[in-house]
Write an enzyme that holds these catalytic residues in place. Structure first.
Site, PDB file in Angstrom:
ATOM      1  N   ARG A   1       0.846  -1.208   0.000  1.00 54.45           N
ATOM      2  CA  ARG A   1       0.000   0.000   0.000  1.00 54.45           C
ATOM      3  C   ARG A   1       0.877   1.253   0.000  1.00 54.45           C
ATOM      4  O   ARG A   1       0.532   2.268  -0.593  1.00 54.45           O
ATOM      5  CB  ARG A   1      -0.966   0.021   1.187  1.00 54.45           C
ATOM      6  CG  ARG A   1      -0.292  -0.010   2.530  1.00 54.45           C
ATOM      7  CD  ARG A   1      -1.272   0.250   3.662  1.00 54.45           C
ATOM      8  NE  ARG A   1      -0.703  -0.086   4.958  1.00 54.45           N
ATOM      9  CZ  ARG A   1      -1.110   0.439   6.100  1.00 54.45           C
ATOM     10  NH1 ARG A   1      -2.085   1.329   6.113  1.00 54.45           N
ATOM     11  NH2 ARG A   1      -0.567   0.067   7.242  1.00 54.45           N
TER      12      ARG A   1
ATOM     13  N   GLU B   1     -18.393   4.653  -1.576  1.00 56.02           N
ATOM     14  CA  GLU B   1     -17.597   3.965  -2.596  1.00 56.02           C
ATOM     15  C   GLU B   1     -18.341   3.785  -3.921  1.00 56.02           C
ATOM     16  O   GLU B   1     -17.751   3.902  -4.993  1.00 56.02           O
ATOM     17  CB  GLU B   1     -17.137   2.589  -2.078  1.00 56.02           C
ATOM     18  CG  GLU B   1     -16.202   2.662  -0.877  1.00 56.02           C
ATOM     19  CD  GLU B   1     -16.940   2.892   0.454  1.00 56.02           C
ATOM     20  OE1 GLU B   1     -18.178   2.820   0.474  1.00 56.02           O
ATOM     21  OE2 GLU B   1     -16.256   3.149   1.464  1.00 56.02           O
TER      22      GLU B   1
ATOM     23  N   PHE C   1     -14.367  -2.913   0.107  1.00 52.61           N
ATOM     24  CA  PHE C   1     -15.367  -1.913  -0.293  1.00 52.61           C
ATOM     25  C   PHE C   1     -15.311  -1.602  -1.791  1.00 52.61           C
ATOM     26  O   PHE C   1     -16.229  -1.028  -2.347  1.00 52.61           O
ATOM     27  CB  PHE C   1     -15.189  -0.645   0.538  1.00 52.61           C
ATOM     28  CG  PHE C   1     -15.006  -0.944   2.004  1.00 52.61           C
ATOM     29  CD1 PHE C   1     -15.884  -1.802   2.651  1.00 52.61           C
ATOM     30  CD2 PHE C   1     -13.943  -0.420   2.719  1.00 52.61           C
ATOM     31  CE1 PHE C   1     -15.725  -2.119   3.993  1.00 52.61           C
ATOM     32  CE2 PHE C   1     -13.774  -0.726   4.067  1.00 52.61           C
ATOM     33  CZ  PHE C   1     -14.660  -1.580   4.709  1.00 52.61           C
TER      34      PHE C   1
ATOM     35  N   HIS D   1      -5.425  -3.234   1.573  1.00 53.51           N
ATOM     36  CA  HIS D   1      -5.953  -4.029   2.689  1.00 53.51           C
ATOM     37  C   HIS D   1      -6.640  -5.296   2.217  1.00 53.51           C
ATOM     38  O   HIS D   1      -7.706  -5.678   2.698  1.00 53.51           O
ATOM     39  CB  HIS D   1      -6.882  -3.178   3.562  1.00 53.51           C
ATOM     40  CG  HIS D   1      -6.173  -2.051   4.251  1.00 53.51           C
ATOM     41  ND1 HIS D   1      -5.546  -1.030   3.561  1.00 53.51           N
ATOM     42  CD2 HIS D   1      -5.961  -1.795   5.566  1.00 53.51           C
ATOM     43  CE1 HIS D   1      -4.993  -0.194   4.430  1.00 53.51           C
ATOM     44  NE2 HIS D   1      -5.209  -0.640   5.643  1.00 53.51           N
TER      45      HIS D   1
ATOM     46  N   ASP E   1      -8.181  -5.867  12.340  1.00 56.08           N
ATOM     47  CA  ASP E   1      -9.528  -5.390  11.995  1.00 56.08           C
ATOM     48  C   ASP E   1     -10.526  -6.541  11.873  1.00 56.08           C
ATOM     49  O   ASP E   1     -11.728  -6.345  11.986  1.00 56.08           O
ATOM     50  CB  ASP E   1      -9.503  -4.580  10.687  1.00 56.08           C
ATOM     51  CG  ASP E   1      -9.190  -3.106  10.948  1.00 56.08           C
ATOM     52  OD1 ASP E   1      -9.084  -2.726  12.133  1.00 56.08           O
ATOM     53  OD2 ASP E   1      -9.043  -2.346   9.979  1.00 56.08           O
TER      54      ASP E   1
ATOM     55  N   ARG F   1      -1.681  -4.474   3.509  1.00 57.02           N
ATOM     56  CA  ARG F   1      -1.418  -3.586   4.642  1.00 57.02           C
ATOM     57  C   ARG F   1      -0.102  -3.946   5.326  1.00 57.02           C
ATOM     58  O   ARG F   1       0.595  -3.093   5.858  1.00 57.02           O
ATOM     59  CB  ARG F   1      -2.560  -3.699   5.648  1.00 57.02           C
ATOM     60  CG  ARG F   1      -2.334  -2.945   6.946  1.00 57.02           C
ATOM     61  CD  ARG F   1      -3.539  -3.098   7.875  1.00 57.02           C
ATOM     62  NE  ARG F   1      -3.354  -2.308   9.087  1.00 57.02           N
ATOM     63  CZ  ARG F   1      -2.777  -2.755  10.201  1.00 57.02           C
ATOM     64  NH1 ARG F   1      -2.317  -3.991  10.256  1.00 57.02           N
ATOM     65  NH2 ARG F   1      -2.649  -1.972  11.255  1.00 57.02           N
TER      66      ARG F   1
END
Lengths: 313, 278
Positions: A10, A58, A83, A109, A117, A167
């Protein structure tokens, strides 16, 4: 491999955008309130006027990118894989894929290495979803060098591209003089004759680790990096199947529809050999430190080694 | 253009719509007939477009977010000269450039692929934003249905457009009050639409979507608005112009048979003759 330099792809994405932005005025970056996480904030710092924060919306972001692309701008749409490919699947399909608009997707991610998460944010389905869209190019780079090359290549080609970034900081494995990135071309990183380990994304480094361990057990494992999942390099896969007789696929993605699925589709038709798919076995992830999760689900070098060794018995 | 001329064109457009859907044996006549006057006004009065050069970069953009009303758009494009009128009978047929829902790569004059409700408006906002980013002065027009605006993505798009003050964007709501399953009121009413538009920082104008004077006033007013997009809530009648189709839920998505088609065409012919004698 503790002394190896590690960078999250990322970060590579954000850095590559900032670099490319210098050369290309028609490059725009769209984000959905995640610029600090997707690292498009790096681009925003240099080119605030070409960074559009669309807010937490999004579906609209994808549609706006489609509209911008019709006017000749090249938008890089950025958010978490969940998303983008998940929530935004139909927008990607109908507003971008069907009209084949020149929109680039930077999905960060991705996979279980998202870590703490937990399952809602660990997208293990995006490759499967994106593969079904006609004309979609899918790139899952293995490290920083490849990720930056992928962003540049995506900009330079015409048509929609889905790029998958992680990530977790991952080892830099492609830092060599003769490194060359070409969309659709797999890379043989290690020769071998008993089995071929086909990895994508951070699993390429894990495959290299596993191959070293297998060698100590007298198993000669070839390692292929498939950074482009669509269009997939059929030639390199068929050759490996014919020469090594067995194929293992490794990805931090569901074993359904991702790299494993794509490789099986090619081999079933062109060079049927036994295939072992390593990935998320039709289960959701959970919270935990990324490395611990990769270990638990058998996706680290050790896990791949154990699975292959067992399978080769 | 004189009001009478616009009315004549709109009547031809309505006949074209019926011809298209009759030959296709499927399609959406109700919402096409309701939007016919709005599209006629846009293409023959309002927008900077050139049928001889459909992709000219400085053209005004049009997005039919309610893509199922594409028979009306195709009819207007044909009347304007983008492609031969004879093509209209191929709507929805295998190999036709007139797909069941609009595809920008198939049909000259179609600026965006739409059909999945709620998505076209986002593309239109993207186009308007694009113009602002590089100082281009084209305007963007989008047409949505009042059923379509039940989609959440519509409000994501409008929130963004209002927040960014995209005054080069005009959003028209073809408010015919009927959706596939019934009236908009009984299914999931988005009313009051004008108040919602204002709350999203759009300049709201309520107009009569079948009266060219009212449309003219609304679009002219939109041109004077600075600092925010304009929403024109156009009150319309679903199936407008064909007596037995007007305000009937069943004509949302069904084609007329031969007898119904002939009756509808006859009605429109007579309406035209009556108008000429006025």
């Amino acid at each position: 491999m503790s002394d190896v330099k590690k960078i999250a792809t990322r970060d590579s994405y954000g850095n590559a955008l900032a670099e490319l932005g210098k050369e290309h005025e028609n490059l725009y970056v769209l984000d959905a309130d995640l610029a600090a996480a997707t690292k498009t904030g790096v681009f925003k710092k240099v080119f605030p006027e070409r960074h559009i924060d669309c807010g937490i919306a999004e579906s609209n972001m994808i549609g706006m990118a489609a509209g911008m692309a019709t006017t000749g701008k090249i938008p890089f749409v950025s958010t978490f894989a969940m998303f983008l490919a998940g929530r935004g699947f139909e927008q990607v399909r109908n507003s971008v894929g069907y009209p084949h608009l020149n929109v680039k997707f930077g999905a960060t991610h991705a996979g279980i290495s998202v870590g703490p998460d937990g399952a809602t944010h660990q997208c293990n389905e995006d490759i499967a979803l994106m593969r079904t869209i006609p004309g979609m190019t899918i790139i899952n780079p293995s490290d920083d060098v490849e990720a930056r090359a992928a962003v540049k290549a995506a900009y330079e080609m015409e048509g929609p591209v889905y790029m998958r970034f992680g990530r977790l900081a991952v080892p830099v494995i492609n830092d060599r003089e003769d490194y060359h990135f070409e969309i659709g071309k797999g890379v043989t990183l290690r020769e071998g004759s008993d089995v071929t380990l086909v990895g994508t994304g951070l699993e390429v480094a894990a495959c290299l680790e596993a191959a070293e361990m297998l060698e100590k057990d007298g198993i000669s494992a070839r390692v292929i990096n498939i950074h482009t999942i669509k269009p997939i390099d059929e030639e390199i896969l068929v050759k490996a199947a014919k020469e090594t007789g067995r194929i293992v696929t490794a990805e931090e993605h569901s074993v359904i529809g991702g790299l494993g699925g794509a490789v099986c589709e090619v081999l079933a038709e062109k060079a049927p050999v036994p295939v072992k798919r390593i990935g998320m076995n039709d289960v959701f992830g959970e919270s935990g430190v990324a490395e611990e999760l990769l270990h638990k689900y058998g996706l680290d070098g050790e896990g791949i080694y154990q699975t292959v060794k067992e399978w080769m018995k | 253009m004189e009001k009478q001329k616009l009315q004549n064109i709109a009547r031809e457009v309505r006949k074209d719509i019926l011809t298209e859907v009759y030959h296709a044996k499927s399609g959406h006549p109700g919402g096409s007939l309701s939007v016919a006057d709005i599209l006629t006004y846009l293409y023959f009065e309002e927008m900077n477009v050139d049928p001889a050069n459909p992709a000219k970069p400085d053209r005004d953009r049009f997005v039919l977010s309610k893509g199922h009303a594409t028979p009306a758009h195709y009819a207007v494009l044909a009347e304007k000269g983008y492609f031969p009128k004879e093509d209209l009978v191929t709507l929805r047929a295998l190999g036709s450039h007139l797909q069941g829902h609009p595809n920008m790569n198939d049909t000259p004059g179609v600026d965006m692929t739409t059909g999945s409700l709620g998505q076209g408006i986002s593309a239109a906002v993207g186009m308007a934003l694009s113009a602002k980013l590089t100082g281009d002065d084209y305007r963007v027009y989008a047409v949505m249905g009042d059923g379509e605006i039940e989609e959440g993505q519509v409000w994501e798009a409008l929130m963004f457009a209002g927040n960014k003050g995209l005054d080069n964007l005009v959003v028209v709501v073809d408010s015919n009050g009927i959706q596939l399953d019934g009236t908009v009121e009984e299914i999931n009413s988005p009313q009051p639409i004008d108040e919602k538009m204002k709350a999203f920082h759009l300049h709201a104008i309520v107009a009569d979507g079948h009266d060219f004077d009212s449309l003219d006033q609304a679009f002219k007013e939109a041109r004077t608005v600075k600092g925010c997009p304009t929403a024109i809530i156009a009150k319309t009648v679903k199936g407008k112009g064909v007596s037995f189709m007007e305000n009937q839920v069943s004509w949302h998505g069904s084609a007329p048979n031969k007898e119904q088609y002939e009756k509808a065409m006859e009605e429109l012919e007579k309406a035209g003759e009556a108008q000429c004698q006025m």
